[in-house]
Design a protein around this motif. Structure first.
Motif, PDB file in Angstrom:
ATOM      1  N   VAL A  83      -0.232   3.577   5.410  1.00  0.00           N
ATOM      2  CA  VAL A  83      -1.362   2.699   5.662  1.00  0.00           C
ATOM      3  C   VAL A  83      -2.054   2.354   4.339  1.00  0.00           C
ATOM      4  CG1 VAL A  83      -2.955   4.618   6.100  1.00  0.00           C
ATOM      5  CG2 VAL A  83      -3.459   2.371   7.018  1.00  0.00           C
ATOM      6  N   VAL A  84      -2.395   1.084   4.178  1.00  0.00           N
ATOM      7  CA  VAL A  84      -3.126   0.588   3.007  1.00  0.00           C
ATOM      8  C   VAL A  84      -4.284  -0.257   3.523  1.00  0.00           C
ATOM      9  CG1 VAL A  84      -2.991  -0.700   0.833  1.00  0.00           C
ATOM     10  CG2 VAL A  84      -0.953   0.491   1.702  1.00  0.00           C
ATOM     11  N   ASP A  85      -5.486  -0.049   2.975  1.00  0.00           N
ATOM     12  CA  ASP A  85      -6.608  -0.884   3.394  1.00  0.00           C
ATOM     13  C   ASP A  85      -6.871  -1.971   2.353  1.00  0.00           C
ATOM     14  OD1 ASP A  85      -8.098   0.229   1.322  1.00  0.00           O
ATOM     15  OD2 ASP A  85      -9.385   1.448   2.622  1.00  0.00           O
ATOM     16  N   PHE A  86      -7.866  -2.807   2.609  1.00  0.00           N
ATOM     17  CA  PHE A  86      -8.129  -3.935   1.727  1.00  0.00           C
ATOM     18  C   PHE A  86      -8.726  -3.524   0.383  1.00  0.00           C
ATOM     19  CE2 PHE A  86      -7.772  -6.414   5.707  1.00  0.00           C
ATOM     20  CZ  PHE A  86      -6.916  -7.403   5.257  1.00  0.00           C
ATOM     21  N   ALA A  87      -9.047  -2.247   0.213  1.00  0.00           N
ATOM     22  CA  ALA A  87      -9.458  -1.724  -1.090  1.00  0.00           C
ATOM     23  C   ALA A  87      -8.270  -1.072  -1.797  1.00  0.00           C
ATOM     24  CB  ALA A  87     -10.599  -0.725  -0.929  1.00  0.00           C
ATOM     25  N   TYR A  88      -7.088  -1.240  -1.221  1.00  0.00           N
ATOM     26  CA  TYR A  88      -5.839  -0.673  -1.746  1.00  0.00           C
ATOM     27  C   TYR A  88      -5.875   0.856  -1.758  1.00  0.00           C
ATOM     28  CZ  TYR A  88      -4.911  -5.468  -3.109  1.00  0.00           C
ATOM     29  OH  TYR A  88      -4.714  -6.818  -3.082  1.00  0.00           O
ATOM     30  N   ARG A  89      -6.649   1.425  -0.838  1.00  0.00           N
ATOM     31  CA  ARG A  89      -6.604   2.871  -0.653  1.00  0.00           C
ATOM     32  C   ARG A  89      -5.479   3.195   0.323  1.00  0.00           C
ATOM     33  NH1 ARG A  89     -12.145   4.972   1.329  1.00  0.00           N
ATOM     34  NH2 ARG A  89     -11.592   3.517   2.987  1.00  0.00           N
ATOM     35  N   MET A  90      -4.923   4.381   0.192  1.00  0.00           N
ATOM     36  CA  MET A  90      -3.827   4.806   1.054  1.00  0.00           C
ATOM     37  C   MET A  90      -4.192   6.155   1.669  1.00  0.00           C
ATOM     38  SD  MET A  90      -0.897   3.893  -1.761  1.00  0.00           S
ATOM     39  CE  MET A  90       0.489   3.612  -0.655  1.00  0.00           C
ATOM     40  N   HIS A  91      -3.808   6.352   2.927  1.00  0.00           N
ATOM     41  CA  HIS A  91      -4.169   7.587   3.608  1.00  0.00           C
ATOM     42  C   HIS A  91      -3.123   8.656   3.327  1.00  0.00           C
ATOM     43  CE1 HIS A  91      -5.811  10.281   6.612  1.00  0.00           C
ATOM     44  NE2 HIS A  91      -6.830   9.459   6.752  1.00  0.00           N
ATOM     45  N   TRP A  92      -3.613   9.844   2.876  1.00  0.00           N
ATOM     46  CA  TRP A  92      -2.693  10.916   2.486  1.00  0.00           C
ATOM     47  C   TRP A  92      -1.809  11.381   3.640  1.00  0.00           C
ATOM     48  CZ3 TRP A  92      -1.476  11.541  -2.237  1.00  0.00           C
ATOM     49  CH2 TRP A  92      -2.405  11.413  -3.278  1.00  0.00           C
ATOM     50  N   GLN A  93      -2.303  11.356   4.867  1.00  0.00           N
ATOM     51  CA  GLN A  93      -1.485  11.816   5.993  1.00  0.00           C
ATOM     52  C   GLN A  93      -0.249  10.937   6.174  1.00  0.00           C
ATOM     53  OE1 GLN A  93      -5.119  12.591   8.850  1.00  0.00           O
ATOM     54  NE2 GLN A  93      -3.312  13.539   9.741  1.00  0.00           N
ATOM     55  N   THR A  94      -0.400   9.630   5.966  1.00  0.00           N
ATOM     56  CA  THR A  94       0.759   8.746   6.114  1.00  0.00           C
ATOM     57  C   THR A  94       1.722   8.902   4.942  1.00  0.00           C
ATOM     58  OG1 THR A  94      -0.361   6.862   5.040  1.00  0.00           O
ATOM     59  CG2 THR A  94      -0.622   7.093   7.409  1.00  0.00           C
TER      60      THR A  94
END
Length: 352
Positions: A83-94
């Motif tokens: 998962v990537v959000d519009f701030a280009y952060r990514m969720h560690w669980q994914t």
């Protein structure tokens, strides 16, 4: 992000969405030399970003950075499930779920199929736990998970003529054979949910399969409460200063080529929880529970030791309550394959 904001020249930095015509300006004035290299023609460029080392499958930060630049949603080679959000952060669980699938899968024609089925198993809470309970009823020696920091991983190769018949039942048995912790599979639940969500956004195969799995996922959510995440592999990964510069150059290349991954890919709104009930890319499910097909023949490749401490994770599994669920089928191992276990002998099957 703190490094960027504390830099007095940051506010003059060009927007990553601008084109190549501004890159020379950024390169001369704003990109720190520690991120640059001198090319043979004496021009400067960003350091080469190497692909994640398959022998270090749980180097989550390296996987995340490479996926952000070269495999984020909307790109030609999207790394599904992250998962990537519009701030280009990514969720560690994914990222962890992706890394776990990658660690178990050998590079072969069936790699995509194996990863898909593994993700669909992870999307259904309790499915792996049910398989362990079924395993314990069949074998004299109960299932015992591996403990870190060193794990023995046996990667799987699917013969080309068996790829189409590979099922989630087979994926479960790869997890069982490698003695993977229940808590790890539970922790990868978010990865499975995002994988499903992305399939409804841009399907890679018939949606009938994913509808059935999502129906079963919702059924399991009524029975099981989503487990607590492993703290060391939880929350969002923030964009780093190096990420910003690589992303700036990559977006400029895409702009020249007329590409805009953010327009095609599935990006999450900032603050949005990827762990949803009903998927937001499909209507509420009203299907029947899917049946699990027969197992196929798969070959286990050479074992190798992997270090999970590279991910900053725990060296021993967290203590959680096990949750009681389809009967396990046997993995067929080719004679040429090595099947060294993680310090234990293969359990004997009950007879009589």
């Amino acid at each position: 992000m703190t490094l960027l904001c504390s830099d007095p020249t940051y506010w003059d930095l060009i927007n990553p969405m601008q084109g190549l015509e501004d890159l020379s300006y950024a390169e001369k004035r704003h990109i720190p030399s520690r991120f640059l290299r001198i090319k043979d023609d004496r021009t400067t460029a960003l350091h080469v970003m190497h692909t994640p080392d398959p022998n270090v499958p749980f180097d989550l930060d390296q996987i995340a950075q490479y996926a952000l630049i070269f495999g984020r949603p909307g790109m030609e080679n999207t790394w599904q499930g992250i998962v990537v959000d519009f701030a280009y952060r990514m969720h560690w669980q994914t990222i962890f779920g992706f890394a776990l699938c990658r660690a178990l899968c050998a590079n072969s024609a069936g790699k995509t199929t194996l990863v898909c089925q593994m993700a669909l198993v992870m999307a259904r809470l309790g499915l792996y736990c049910e398989a362990i309970n079924a395993f314990n009823k069949v074998y004299d020696e109960p299932f015992a998970a591996q403990y870190g920091p060193q794990l023995t991983i046996t990667q799987v190769h699917i013969p080309d003529d068996k790829v189409r018949n590979f099922s989630d039942d087979d994926a479960i048995h790869i997890l069982l054979y490698n003695h993977i912790l229940v808590e790890w599979v539970d922790h990868a639940y978010t990865y499975g949910v995002v994988y499903l969500e992305q399939q409804f956004h841009h399907p890679t195969m018939s949606l009938d399969i994913f509808r059935e799995v999502d129906d079963e996922r919702l059924e399991h959510l009524r029975l099981y409460r989503p487990p607590a995440a492993i703290p060391q592999w939880d929350r969002w990964r923030e964009l780093t200063e190096e990420d910003h510069y690589h992303l700036m150059f990559k977006r400029a290349e895409e702009s020249v080529a007329g590409l805009f991954s953010e327009a095609d890919g599935l990006y999450y709104y900032i603050g949005m929880d990827p762990n949803v009930g009903h998927l937001w890319k499909r209507t509420p499910a009203h299907g029947t529970m899917p049946s699990i097909g027969a197992a196929t023949n798969i070959a286990l490749t050479d074992c190798k030791m992997v270090d999970v401490t590279a991910a900053g994770g725990p060296t021993t599994p967290p203590i959680t309550e096990s949750k009681p669920l389809p009967a396990a089928t046997n993995i067929t191992i080719e004679e040429s394959a090595k099947t060294t276990e993680a310090g234990r002998s293969q359990p004997g099957k009950k007879t009589g």
